[in-house]
Design a protein around this motif. Structure first.
Motif, mmCIF file in Angstrom:
data_model
loop_
_atom_site.group_PDB
_atom_site.id
_atom_site.type_symbol
_atom_site.label_atom_id
_atom_site.label_comp_id
_atom_site.label_asym_id
_atom_site.label_seq_id
_atom_site.Cartn_x
_atom_site.Cartn_y
_atom_site.Cartn_z
ATOM 1 N N PRO A 120 0.832 -1.214 0.000
ATOM 2 C CA PRO A 120 0.000 0.000 0.000
ATOM 3 C C PRO A 120 0.860 1.254 0.000
ATOM 4 C CG PRO A 120 -0.807 -1.574 1.616
ATOM 5 C CD PRO A 120 0.486 -2.129 1.100
ATOM 6 N N ASP A 147 -2.999 5.405 0.145
ATOM 7 C CA ASP A 147 -4.080 4.412 0.105
ATOM 8 C C ASP A 147 -4.842 4.381 1.433
ATOM 9 O OD1 ASP A 147 -3.377 3.547 -2.422
ATOM 10 O OD2 ASP A 147 -2.361 1.726 -1.738
ATOM 11 N N ALA A 204 -6.329 -2.474 0.064
ATOM 12 C CA ALA A 204 -5.868 -1.087 -0.108
ATOM 13 C C ALA A 204 -6.717 -0.416 -1.178
ATOM 14 C CB ALA A 204 -4.400 -1.085 -0.515
ATOM 15 N N TYR A 205 -7.209 0.787 -0.856
ATOM 16 C CA TYR A 205 -8.058 1.553 -1.788
ATOM 17 C C TYR A 205 -7.318 2.809 -2.222
ATOM 18 C CZ TYR A 205 -11.820 -1.295 0.146
ATOM 19 O OH TYR A 205 -12.613 -2.349 0.541
ATOM 20 N N PRO A 206 -7.268 3.064 -3.531
ATOM 21 C CA PRO A 206 -6.599 4.286 -3.982
ATOM 22 C C PRO A 206 -7.414 5.527 -3.608
ATOM 23 C CG PRO A 206 -7.659 3.195 -5.830
ATOM 24 C CD PRO A 206 -7.845 2.295 -4.643
#
Ligand SMILES: O=C(O)[C@H](O)COP(=O)(O)O
Ligand SMILES: [Mg+2]
Length: 430
Positions: free
Chosen positions: A16, A20, A93-95
């Motif tokens: 990540p 993130d 993990a999210y952008p």
């Protein structure tokens, strides 16, 4: 065009980035799914994938979440009413670009949205989030947090105290105000409405507001201490904002909001309106247990508390470290997070409430420290000699615990405390 399937949302070698949003889930895959497939469906459904393979323009994949960690784990079995269950700890993990900055409903529709009901998993719980700076600081955070102890009160380092008149609904405005006055003059800092008291015919909001603040002024004069009132402004839409305005006009310092039943968009609106007036926000968490009570499903209280801090409440109920009447999830750990540094956002003052009485205060302070608001309803109004004596007993117990003094020694000086200890001892109510 490229094809994406849900398997594209798993990459165990992904590290990540600092920007993130990293979420930790507990996941039990459906019977016909392996752990990696379930983890990638979680990442897929919570960002920009779905159950079917899609043909997309290449840049769309920049918004995809990545399941980067899938490890066996187990939950439950250590608290009454829970079974030990086996599942997986899944890191996703999210952008940052996936999110609308400053919109909690949008963030939650990703990370706590469809995935909670998705058939690819039998159970799924959002357990923890690591908030990246650009997302965290797109929210205001609290205006005061634990600084209310000095800015609203002169409480120094001791816990501040609050009480909810009981019965929780049914008292007339006059009765409610009189209970508040007795509690304030007995040594309590905050009168607090109960979560289901708003604007009912037996105790209308505007009458209660103005009459309580009049009584607060009298109590301040009598005691020489600063006092305040957590009036419940919870209401649909614009009505809640009108109530916030009314509190400011009447000379209040705080509003109280039922944050879970109102929803986070409403909390964000209240935070904005309170900013105009310099009002602090007390968050009651009624209905949180619908999300967080089962250790294998839902959204943890830890995450609910994180959301509340970002949205900008100054105080929130986080439990009593298992000493009170309500089931609790790691109160000490949640409180520590609320006090921890978060890119300069203010902290939150945790409120311990639900079944507390004076005899539990030493152990409560031992487990949670003094940076607290301690609330007792039944533990004050159920005192054999009434509310005023109950308030004196709680205040004496809190002052003693803050000074590191034995409660028995304090009870020798304060007969009301001795009576409370005689009645309830150190028992945990149900
Ligand atoms: O809203 C609350 O926190 C509860 O009303 C607590 O009431 P109790 O102290 O009587 O449990
Ligand atoms: Mg209550």
């Amino acid at each position: 065009m490229v094809g994406i399937t849900y398997e594209d949302f798993l990459d165990r070698s992904y590290e990540p980035t600092a920007d993130d949003l990293v979420c930790r889930f507990y996941v039990e895959p459906a019977a016909d799914m392996d752990a990696e497939a379930a983890a990638s469906r979680v990442a897929s459904e919570s960002s920009n994938g779905t159950w079917a393979a899609l043909q997309v323009e290449g840049s769309v994949t920049d918004l995809s979440a990545t399941a980067f960690d899938v490890e066996p784990t187990s939950v439950g079995g250590d608290t009454p009413g829970t079974d030990r269950r086996e599942g997986y700890d899944v890191g996703v993990a999210y952008p940052m670009a996936l999110f609308e900055p400053g919109s909690m409903p949008q963030v939650l529709s990703c990370i706590a949205g469809n995935i909670l009901g998705m058939k690819a998993v039998d159970r799924i719980r959002l357990r923890d989030c690591e908030w990246p700076e650009p997302l965290a600081t797109s929210f205001p955070g609290p205006a005061y947090g634990s600084a209310v102890r000095d800015r609203v009160f002169d409480a120094g380092d001791r816990p501040i105290t609050a009480t909810v008149p009981k019965p929780k609904v049914g008292l007339s405005t006059d009765q409610h105000v009189e209970v508040g006055y007795q509690a304030w003059t007995g040594g309590i800092d905050l009168l607090k409405d109960d979560e289901n008291l708003t604007d009912q015919a037996f105790n209308p909001f505007h009458d209660r507001l103005t009459e309580s603040l009049d009584a607060r002024d009298r109590a301040e004069e009598e005691t020489g201490e600063r006092k305040s009132y957590l009036v419940n402004v919870t209401a649909p839409g614009g009505e809640m904002l009108d109530r916030v305005d009314a509190v400011a006009e009447a000379g209040g310092e705080y509003v109280m909001v039922d944050v879970v039943t109102c929803g986070w968009a409403a909390v964000q609106q209240v935070r904005e309106r309170c900013d105009r007036h310099g009002l602090a926000i007390h968050a009651h968490r009624a209905m949180h247990a619908g999300f967080d009570r089962l250790p294998d499903h839902g959204v943890s209280m830890r995450v609910i508390a994180q959301i509340a801090r970002l949205c900008g409440v100054d105080q929130i109920h986080t439990g009593t470290a298992d000493l009170g009447k309500l089931a609790n999830e790691d109160t000490a750990g949640i409180n520590e997070w609320l006090r921890s540094d978060l890119y300069g956002l203010a902290d939150v003052l945790p409120t311990a409430s639900g079944g507390l009485h004076p005899g539990l205060v030493p152990e409560l302070v031992d487990r949670l420290g003094t940076q607290l608001c301690i609330q007792a309803g039944g533990g004050i109004h159920g005192h054999p000699d009434g509310t005023h004596a109950g308030a004196k007993a709680l205040r004496a117990a809190v002052d003693a615990a803050a000074a590191g003094e034995d409660i028995e020694a304090a009870a020798e000086r304060e007969p009301a405390l001795a009576t409370a200890i005689e009645k309830w001892g150190t028992e945990t109510p149900r």
